[in-house]
Design an enzyme around this catalytic site. Structure first.
Site, PDB file in Angstrom:
ATOM      1  N   HIS A 114      -7.748   4.471   0.881  1.00 39.27           N
ATOM      2  CA  HIS A 114      -6.952   4.207  -0.313  1.00 39.27           C
ATOM      3  C   HIS A 114      -6.853   5.416  -1.239  1.00 39.27           C
ATOM      4  CE1 HIS A 114      -6.453  -0.119   0.399  1.00 39.27           C
ATOM      5  NE2 HIS A 114      -7.664  -0.067   0.910  1.00 39.27           N
ATOM      6  N   ASN A 173       0.820  -1.216   0.000  1.00 39.43           N
ATOM      7  CA  ASN A 173       0.000   0.000   0.000  1.00 39.43           C
ATOM      8  C   ASN A 173       0.855   1.267   0.000  1.00 39.43           C
ATOM      9  OD1 ASN A 173      -2.431  -1.451   0.081  1.00 39.43           O
ATOM     10  ND2 ASN A 173      -2.366  -1.595   2.305  1.00 39.43           N
ATOM     11  N   LYS A 179      -0.775   3.892   4.450  1.00 35.53           N
ATOM     12  CA  LYS A 179      -0.714   3.520   3.033  1.00 35.53           C
ATOM     13  C   LYS A 179       0.138   4.554   2.290  1.00 35.53           C
ATOM     14  CE  LYS A 179      -5.000   0.873   3.209  1.00 35.53           C
ATOM     15  NZ  LYS A 179      -5.193   0.923   4.674  1.00 35.53           N
ATOM     16  N   GLU A 222     -16.828   3.943   1.177  1.00 39.88           N
ATOM     17  CA  GLU A 222     -15.426   4.235   0.908  1.00 39.88           C
ATOM     18  C   GLU A 222     -15.366   5.105  -0.336  1.00 39.88           C
ATOM     19  OE1 GLU A 222     -12.683   0.805   1.142  1.00 39.88           O
ATOM     20  OE2 GLU A 222     -14.413  -0.322   1.911  1.00 39.88           O
ATOM     21  N   SER A 254     -11.129  -1.266  -2.187  1.00 42.92           N
ATOM     22  CA  SER A 254      -9.836  -1.938  -2.314  1.00 42.92           C
ATOM     23  C   SER A 254      -9.878  -3.223  -3.115  1.00 42.92           C
ATOM     24  CB  SER A 254      -9.270  -2.245  -0.923  1.00 42.92           C
ATOM     25  OG  SER A 254     -10.133  -3.108  -0.197  1.00 42.92           O
ATOM     26  N   ASP A 300     -14.790   6.837   4.020  1.00 43.03           N
ATOM     27  CA  ASP A 300     -13.475   6.284   4.331  1.00 43.03           C
ATOM     28  C   ASP A 300     -12.575   6.472   3.109  1.00 43.03           C
ATOM     29  OD1 ASP A 300     -11.228   4.753   4.802  1.00 43.03           O
ATOM     30  OD2 ASP A 300     -12.311   3.099   5.731  1.00 43.03           O
ATOM     31  N   HIS A 336     -15.276  -1.941   3.705  1.00 42.82           N
ATOM     32  CA  HIS A 336     -14.188  -2.735   4.266  1.00 42.82           C
ATOM     33  C   HIS A 336     -14.610  -3.478   5.531  1.00 42.82           C
ATOM     34  CE1 HIS A 336     -10.214  -3.370   6.269  1.00 42.82           C
ATOM     35  NE2 HIS A 336      -9.833  -3.593   5.024  1.00 42.82           N
TER      36      HIS A 336
END
Length: 387
Positions: A209, A45, A240, A177, A181, A206, A133
């Site tokens: 990423h 990540n 990350k 998110e 992911s 969220d 997630h």
């Protein structure tokens, strides 16, 4: 005492092709050494490649009295663990996101299992994207609120749920998110902001990423889509693209104060080491400087998707996380082994992490990997199909 069920469960996991191990690996920048092989690390990540950037590390040491910073907080933040660097980092976050307040946590998992259970009760409803997630799912399970999942990125389904149920609850929290992911796809945050206004709901996003990777200044998809102001809770991680550890939420001051007094995953854990928080702040304030790395990452991801599609592979998404769908668990394991044998460290993602017959290789791209090395990956994939 009966241990047979544990042995039996492990055998079941092995038979399904889902048995996991902890690998003994060594890192050398964007290279990884595993089982006697040197490979490009395409399962990290570390999206911007900052974790092993010697120039950054040297600059941090030059401007920070590292020897004066403790390597452990030795206490929770509410006792004696609240080092001044926490406040400096939180003030910087609030300023950058133009929010009233910010709060730092030990990890994205600590944030996601703690924020929603603290903020909600039995009179509230949480409506979450189907593919959020596992850490968010665990947080939903810990909450007393009612929970409904809407189909992945299906905002008409979200609207229909809220149309039917909004008036039954005091508060409603829409949870998503920004970049998912598993498929590497991106939420339409502008549309979610419209929906949250339409139904008088809170919006929780969220950005794990996306922070560091998206937006002119690396603040995530909320910056890229110009909707920071309308998102009530922006959650991000430092483990990350920030090449550090920890997480944060930016929000109104009243919610920060409320979380400090009620969030169990904040209250009952030892705080992050101050030296780590200082490094995070150092990276945060340099994040605007990495715009070129963000552009390179987007270009490499686009090229990889193009190669996969042209050669008959199924791929998805529009981010720096590029899935290569293989089908069965066994197929994904075989493809992973083939790629590793040829110098590309990638791992299979299998059912039940993803749906049945959608097991995949997940390429997590790193902007520090030279373009010519990515060229070797593209050539290998092209030859793989030709065979």
């Amino acid at each position: 005492m009966n241990k047979e069920r544990y042995y039996h469960k492990l055998e079941t996991i092995k038979e399904s092709g889902n048995y996991r191990i902890l690998r003994e690996i060594e890192h050398n920048g964007f290279l990884i050494h595993d089982d006697g092989r040197e490979m490009l690390n395409l399962s990290s990540n570390d999206y911007l490649g900052l974790s092993s950037n010697p120039r950054l590390i040297e600059e941090f040491r030059e401007e920070t009295d590292v020897m004066a910073l403790p390597y452990s907080a030795v206490s929770s933040r509410l006792l004696s663990g609240n080092h001044p660097y926490y406040k400096m980092l939180e003030d910087d976050l609030a300023d950058l996101y133009d929010k009233e307040a910010a709060l730092v946590f030990n990890s994205g998992y600590h944030a996601n299992i703690g924020i929603l259970p603290a903020l909600t009760n039995k009179r509230d409803l949480i409506v979450a994207d189907k593919l959020v997630h596992a850490s968010i799912i665990d947080g939903l399970r810990l909450s007393e609120a009612q929970m409904i999942r809407y189909k992945h990125l299906d905002y008409e389904h979200l609207r229909s749920i809220l149309t039917r149920h909004r008036e039954e609850y005091d508060n409603v929290f829409i949870v998503t998110e920004s970049i998912f992911s598993m498929d590497g796809d991106t939420s339409d945050l502008q549309q979610l902001c419209e929906i949250k206004k339409e139904f008088d709901a809170f919006l929780y996003v969220d950005e794990a990423h996306a922070v560091g990777v998206r937006g002119t200044n690396g603040l995530g998809c909320c910056e890229e889509q110009a909707c920071m102001e309308d998102i009530d809770f922006i959650v991000g991680t430092f483990g990350k693209a920030f090449a550090s550890m920890g997480a944060f939420v930016v929000c109104e001051q009243v919610f920060r104060d409320y979380l400090i007094n009620t969030q169990r995953s904040l209250i009952f854990t030892t705080a992050l080491p101050p030296v780590n928080v200082a490094w995070t702040r150092f990276i945060l304030n340099r994040m605007p400087d990495f715009y070129d790395l963000r552009i390179k990452l987007a270009e490499i991801a686009s090229k990889l998707r193009q190669v996969l599609v042209e050669k008959g592979f199924e791929t998805r998404g529009d981010s720096h996380i590029v899935p290569m769908v293989c089908g069965s668990n066994e197929s994904s394991v075989e493809m992973s082994e083939l790629l590793r044998d040829n110098g590309f460290f990638v791992l299979p993602v299998r059912y039940p992490t993803v749906p049945k017959n959608e097991a995949r290789i997940r390429f997590s791209l790193n902007a520090s990997i030279p373009t010519e090395d990515y060229g070797c990956l593209f050539e290998f994939l092209e030859c793989l199909v030709c065979e």
